[in-house]
Design a protein around this motif. Sequence first.
Motif, PDB file in Angstrom:
ATOM      1  N   ALA A 121       0.833  -1.218   0.000  1.00 53.00           N
ATOM      2  CA  ALA A 121       0.000   0.000   0.000  1.00 53.00           C
ATOM      3  C   ALA A 121       0.859   1.255   0.000  1.00 53.00           C
ATOM      4  O   ALA A 121       2.016   1.235   0.448  1.00 53.00           O
ATOM      5  CB  ALA A 121      -0.899   0.009   1.239  1.00 53.00           C
ATOM      6  N   ASP A 122       0.286   2.344  -0.479  1.00 52.09           N
ATOM      7  CA  ASP A 122       0.848   3.685  -0.278  1.00 52.09           C
ATOM      8  C   ASP A 122       0.457   4.070   1.145  1.00 52.09           C
ATOM      9  O   ASP A 122      -0.707   4.423   1.399  1.00 52.09           O
ATOM     10  CB  ASP A 122       0.242   4.646  -1.310  1.00 52.09           C
ATOM     11  N   LEU A 123       1.388   3.986   2.081  1.00 54.18           N
ATOM     12  CA  LEU A 123       1.044   4.130   3.505  1.00 54.18           C
ATOM     13  C   LEU A 123       0.510   5.519   3.822  1.00 54.18           C
ATOM     14  O   LEU A 123      -0.417   5.665   4.624  1.00 54.18           O
ATOM     15  CB  LEU A 123       2.252   3.806   4.385  1.00 54.18           C
TER      16      LEU A 123
ATOM     17  N   TYR B 174     -12.861  -1.544   3.150  1.00 56.01           N
ATOM     18  CA  TYR B 174     -11.835  -0.703   2.533  1.00 56.01           C
ATOM     19  C   TYR B 174     -10.525  -1.486   2.496  1.00 56.01           C
ATOM     20  O   TYR B 174     -10.255  -2.289   3.392  1.00 56.01           O
ATOM     21  CB  TYR B 174     -11.590   0.560   3.371  1.00 56.01           C
ATOM     22  N   PHE B 175      -9.733  -1.247   1.462  1.00 55.44           N
ATOM     23  CA  PHE B 175      -8.368  -1.780   1.501  1.00 55.44           C
ATOM     24  C   PHE B 175      -7.444  -0.936   0.635  1.00 55.44           C
ATOM     25  O   PHE B 175      -7.899  -0.261  -0.294  1.00 55.44           O
ATOM     26  CB  PHE B 175      -8.327  -3.258   1.092  1.00 55.44           C
ATOM     27  N   TYR B 176      -6.174  -0.949   1.011  1.00 56.72           N
ATOM     28  CA  TYR B 176      -5.150  -0.182   0.307  1.00 56.72           C
ATOM     29  C   TYR B 176      -4.070  -1.126  -0.198  1.00 56.72           C
ATOM     30  O   TYR B 176      -3.526  -1.933   0.552  1.00 56.72           O
ATOM     31  CB  TYR B 176      -4.537   0.879   1.226  1.00 56.72           C
ATOM     32  N   SER B 177      -3.845  -1.068  -1.503  1.00 60.78           N
ATOM     33  CA  SER B 177      -2.812  -1.861  -2.165  1.00 60.78           C
ATOM     34  C   SER B 177      -2.517  -1.198  -3.505  1.00 60.78           C
ATOM     35  O   SER B 177      -3.412  -0.632  -4.125  1.00 60.78           O
ATOM     36  CB  SER B 177      -3.310  -3.292  -2.407  1.00 60.78           C
ATOM     37  N   GLU B 178      -1.255  -1.309  -3.942  1.00 61.14           N
ATOM     38  CA  GLU B 178      -0.897  -0.774  -5.257  1.00 61.14           C
ATOM     39  C   GLU B 178      -0.758  -1.897  -6.283  1.00 61.14           C
ATOM     40  O   GLU B 178      -0.329  -1.668  -7.402  1.00 61.14           O
ATOM     41  CB  GLU B 178       0.420   0.014  -5.157  1.00 61.14           C
TER      42      GLU B 178
ATOM     43  N   SER C 254      -3.393  -6.848  -9.463  1.00 60.12           N
ATOM     44  CA  SER C 254      -3.937  -8.218  -9.315  1.00 60.12           C
ATOM     45  C   SER C 254      -4.578  -8.380  -7.941  1.00 60.12           C
ATOM     46  O   SER C 254      -5.690  -8.876  -7.803  1.00 60.12           O
ATOM     47  CB  SER C 254      -2.821  -9.250  -9.495  1.00 60.12           C
ATOM     48  N   ARG C 255      -3.880  -7.877  -6.911  1.00 54.72           N
ATOM     49  CA  ARG C 255      -4.441  -8.010  -5.573  1.00 54.72           C
ATOM     50  C   ARG C 255      -5.739  -7.209  -5.456  1.00 54.72           C
ATOM     51  O   ARG C 255      -6.718  -7.669  -4.869  1.00 54.72           O
ATOM     52  CB  ARG C 255      -3.449  -7.513  -4.521  1.00 54.72           C
ATOM     53  N   ILE C 256      -5.788  -6.046  -6.069  1.00 54.38           N
ATOM     54  CA  ILE C 256      -6.990  -5.211  -5.999  1.00 54.38           C
ATOM     55  C   ILE C 256      -8.193  -5.973  -6.539  1.00 54.38           C
ATOM     56  O   ILE C 256      -9.256  -6.038  -5.902  1.00 54.38           O
ATOM     57  CB  ILE C 256      -6.775  -3.883  -6.762  1.00 54.38           C
ATOM     58  N   HIS C 257      -8.026  -6.641  -7.687  1.00 58.82           N
ATOM     59  CA  HIS C 257      -9.173  -7.382  -8.254  1.00 58.82           C
ATOM     60  C   HIS C 257      -9.524  -8.594  -7.402  1.00 58.82           C
ATOM     61  O   HIS C 257     -10.691  -8.861  -7.140  1.00 58.82           O
ATOM     62  CB  HIS C 257      -8.864  -7.782  -9.701  1.00 58.82           C
ATOM     63  N   ARG C 258      -8.515  -9.294  -6.899  1.00 55.70           N
ATOM     64  CA  ARG C 258      -8.773 -10.484  -6.058  1.00 55.70           C
ATOM     65  C   ARG C 258      -9.545 -10.077  -4.807  1.00 55.70           C
ATOM     66  O   ARG C 258     -10.574 -10.650  -4.468  1.00 55.70           O
ATOM     67  CB  ARG C 258      -7.448 -11.117  -5.621  1.00 55.70           C
ATOM     68  N   VAL C 259      -9.063  -9.057  -4.111  1.00 57.07           N
ATOM     69  CA  VAL C 259      -9.646  -8.699  -2.807  1.00 57.07           C
ATOM     70  C   VAL C 259     -11.013  -8.036  -2.986  1.00 57.07           C
ATOM     71  O   VAL C 259     -11.961  -8.342  -2.256  1.00 57.07           O
ATOM     72  CB  VAL C 259      -8.684  -7.793  -2.017  1.00 57.07           C
ATOM     73  N   ALA C 260     -11.153  -7.189  -4.012  1.00 59.13           N
ATOM     74  CA  ALA C 260     -12.461  -6.554  -4.253  1.00 59.13           C
ATOM     75  C   ALA C 260     -13.525  -7.605  -4.545  1.00 59.13           C
ATOM     76  O   ALA C 260     -14.670  -7.493  -4.088  1.00 59.13           O
ATOM     77  CB  ALA C 260     -12.361  -5.568  -5.412  1.00 59.13           C
ATOM     78  N   ASP C 261     -13.144  -8.654  -5.261  1.00 60.50           N
ATOM     79  CA  ASP C 261     -14.089  -9.754  -5.540  1.00 60.50           C
ATOM     80  C   ASP C 261     -14.405 -10.541  -4.270  1.00 60.50           C
ATOM     81  O   ASP C 261     -15.526 -10.974  -4.068  1.00 60.50           O
ATOM     82  CB  ASP C 261     -13.500 -10.717  -6.582  1.00 60.50           C
ATOM     83  N   ALA C 262     -13.442 -10.703  -3.388  1.00 65.84           N
ATOM     84  CA  ALA C 262     -13.602 -11.614  -2.250  1.00 65.84           C
ATOM     85  C   ALA C 262     -14.309 -10.979  -1.047  1.00 65.84           C
ATOM     86  O   ALA C 262     -14.910 -11.680  -0.234  1.00 65.84           O
ATOM     87  CB  ALA C 262     -12.230 -12.114  -1.807  1.00 65.84           C
ATOM     88  N   LEU C 263     -14.286  -9.659  -0.945  1.00 73.13           N
ATOM     89  CA  LEU C 263     -14.882  -9.020   0.242  1.00 73.13           C
ATOM     90  C   LEU C 263     -16.403  -9.071   0.188  1.00 73.13           C
ATOM     91  O   LEU C 263     -17.021  -8.734  -0.832  1.00 73.13           O
ATOM     92  CB  LEU C 263     -14.405  -7.567   0.361  1.00 73.13           C
ATOM     93  N   GLU C 264     -17.037  -9.488   1.293  1.00 75.97           N
ATOM     94  CA  GLU C 264     -18.500  -9.602   1.376  1.00 75.97           C
ATOM     95  C   GLU C 264     -19.059  -8.295   1.926  1.00 75.97           C
ATOM     96  O   GLU C 264     -19.221  -8.102   3.130  1.00 75.97           O
ATOM     97  CB  GLU C 264     -18.873 -10.776   2.284  1.00 75.97           C
ATOM     98  N   ALA C 265     -19.347  -7.372   1.006  1.00 77.69           N
ATOM     99  CA  ALA C 265     -19.829  -6.047   1.429  1.00 77.69           C
ATOM    100  C   ALA C 265     -20.582  -5.410   0.268  1.00 77.69           C
ATOM    101  O   ALA C 265     -20.310  -5.725  -0.897  1.00 77.69           O
ATOM    102  CB  ALA C 265     -18.654  -5.161   1.852  1.00 77.69           C
TER     103      ALA C 265
ATOM    104  N   ILE D 289     -11.498   1.196  -2.498  1.00 74.87           N
ATOM    105  CA  ILE D 289     -10.178   0.709  -2.938  1.00 74.87           C
ATOM    106  C   ILE D 289      -9.246   1.915  -3.018  1.00 74.87           C
ATOM    107  O   ILE D 289      -9.452   2.816  -3.827  1.00 74.87           O
ATOM    108  CB  ILE D 289     -10.273   0.024  -4.323  1.00 74.87           C
ATOM    109  N   ASN D 290      -8.255   1.967  -2.131  1.00 75.29           N
ATOM    110  CA  ASN D 290      -7.372   3.131  -2.024  1.00 75.29           C
ATOM    111  C   ASN D 290      -8.175   4.422  -1.868  1.00 75.29           C
ATOM    112  O   ASN D 290      -7.760   5.486  -2.364  1.00 75.29           O
ATOM    113  CB  ASN D 290      -6.445   3.218  -3.252  1.00 75.29           C
TER     114      ASN D 290
END
Length: 491
Positions: free
Chosen positions: A273-275, A424-428, A431-442, A447-448
């Motif tokens: 992530a961009d901290l 919410y999640f932060y990552s640059e 691939s991770r952005i698409h994986r996690v956005a798909d997996a979160l139950e909300a 995203i960032n």
Amino acid sequence: MTLTLERGDLILNSNYIAGRWCEAADGATLTVSNPADMQLIAEVPDSSAEEARAAADAAHEAFAAWRATPAKRRGELLKRWHALVMAHQEDLGRLISLEQGKPLVEGQGEVLYAASYIEWFAEEAPRIAGEMIAAPVAGRRMLAVKEPVGVVAVITPWNFPAAMIARKIAPALAAGCTVVAKPAEDTPLTSLALVRLAEEAGIPAGVINIVCASRGRTPEVVDAWLEDARVRKISFTGSTPVGKHLARASADTLKKLSLELGGNAPFIVFKDADLDAAVEGLMAAKFRNGGQTCVCPNRVYVQDAVLGAFADKLAVRVAALRVGPASDPASQIGPMINTRAVDKILVHIDDALTQGARLLVGGERVRADLGPNYVSPTLLADVAPAARLCHEETFGPVVPLLRFEAEEEAVAASNATPFGLASYFYSESVSRIHRVADALEAGIVGINEGAVASEAAPFGGIKESGYGREGSVHGLDDYQHIKYLCQGNLR
Ligand SMILES: NC(=O)C1=CN([C@@H]2O[C@H](COP(=O)(O)OP(=O)(O)OC[C@H]3O[C@@H](n4cnc5c(N)ncnc54)[C@H](O)[C@@H]3O)[C@@H](O)[C@H]2O)C=CC1
Ligand SMILES: O=C(O)[C@H](O)CS(=O)(=O)O
């Protein structure tokens, strides 16, 4: 600075039923006070089922003419309402801060947010359309038309006294519905002021009806609407327990429901992530309205590799937050809505500390010189996953940091809750952005980004955070039903 309104007549102390400003039949009243200093602001009617029935009568009688009003005209009236709300942004912002406690800049910001929904649905109204269906057999015309559901009961919480009622009344009126509304007992004045401006905009009598009630009398008022078959829909924003009650109680008359309920939002910071952006996003999402929003991050998961750096950056920002009343323009964190709220927040902090958390910032009541409702912005590290504040909505300015190693661990922990409103999640990493956005139950994923509220977006949750969507091009759907017209015998 004292929070006085230029238009003092926007502080109202009556119900608004069938176009008349009126008291409760038995004269009962409830007091509205400023959570910053407990000073009385006004008294409003403490209504009973009698006022609820009168409001439902008015809304029912007004429905035929309102639904027959061309949608373009409905949109024009909503535009006039929007213009009046914008013209009174200062006064309405002061009124919100007076009765709810949020800093003045947030009160005025909420007026713009509320107005954005009125404007959005003023523009949506003239675009209501149906469909001509290609008939599968000759001699037949098939149409699908959208119609208003009818009388809508609107029940709203105290934390956004303007935005929550605006994002229900605006689509209801745009769709051609009429409304009976019961604002939260802590913050009825903003609703009354908004409806005074709707009256001035020329929205006809009976289209909007406001009934105020105390916590003790609210069930009686709402039960009168639940039992009334003429009330065809409930639009509710508030806690999950009350939402479940309304869903059960609506079954006898099969009302349409929109339920915007509680949340338990996770906020995940990955090592890529961009901290600095993640700190900014968390500050925006967490401390808005002092943490009293249903989309505030309730638990923060930080990947081991960046936990120390992230915690250090965050601690500086949390410690710098200024606590105080809205009358002090420098205040960033206002009072909580009442002492019960503060007590719950302190119980959550104490429970986390008892289970081994480290206190980095805050953790106690502050500004006792001002009143009993102030709690310090608090940052906790090494919070145990079993801590209550990981499973219950804290609804206050508390940030619990939890560590994780693998992505799967953070996603599983995020989803391990009956709620599913915001996340919410932060990552640059793309691939991770698409994986996690798909997996979160909300229903909502930032995203960032920590500031997700918008009239253009479909706002709502899944699981026990409710169902239905408010705002966006989907926002009218919950106030309409589709009628299928089949015309035969055509030669
Ligand atoms: N999903 C969302 O958009 C939002 C959810 N909330 C949730 O609401 C809660 C905090 O707000 P509160 O006002 O304390 O919630 P609450 O559920 O206690 O009250 C919300 C409204 O419901 C009314 N109400 C209370 N008991 C009722 C009953 N038995 N029958 C009918 N109406 C009843 C209240 O008078 C108020 O107008 C939190 O859980 C928060 O997450 C708050 C704002 C937005
Ligand atoms: O009341 C709330 O918490 C709101 O629904 C959150 S938002 O729409 O203002 O983000």
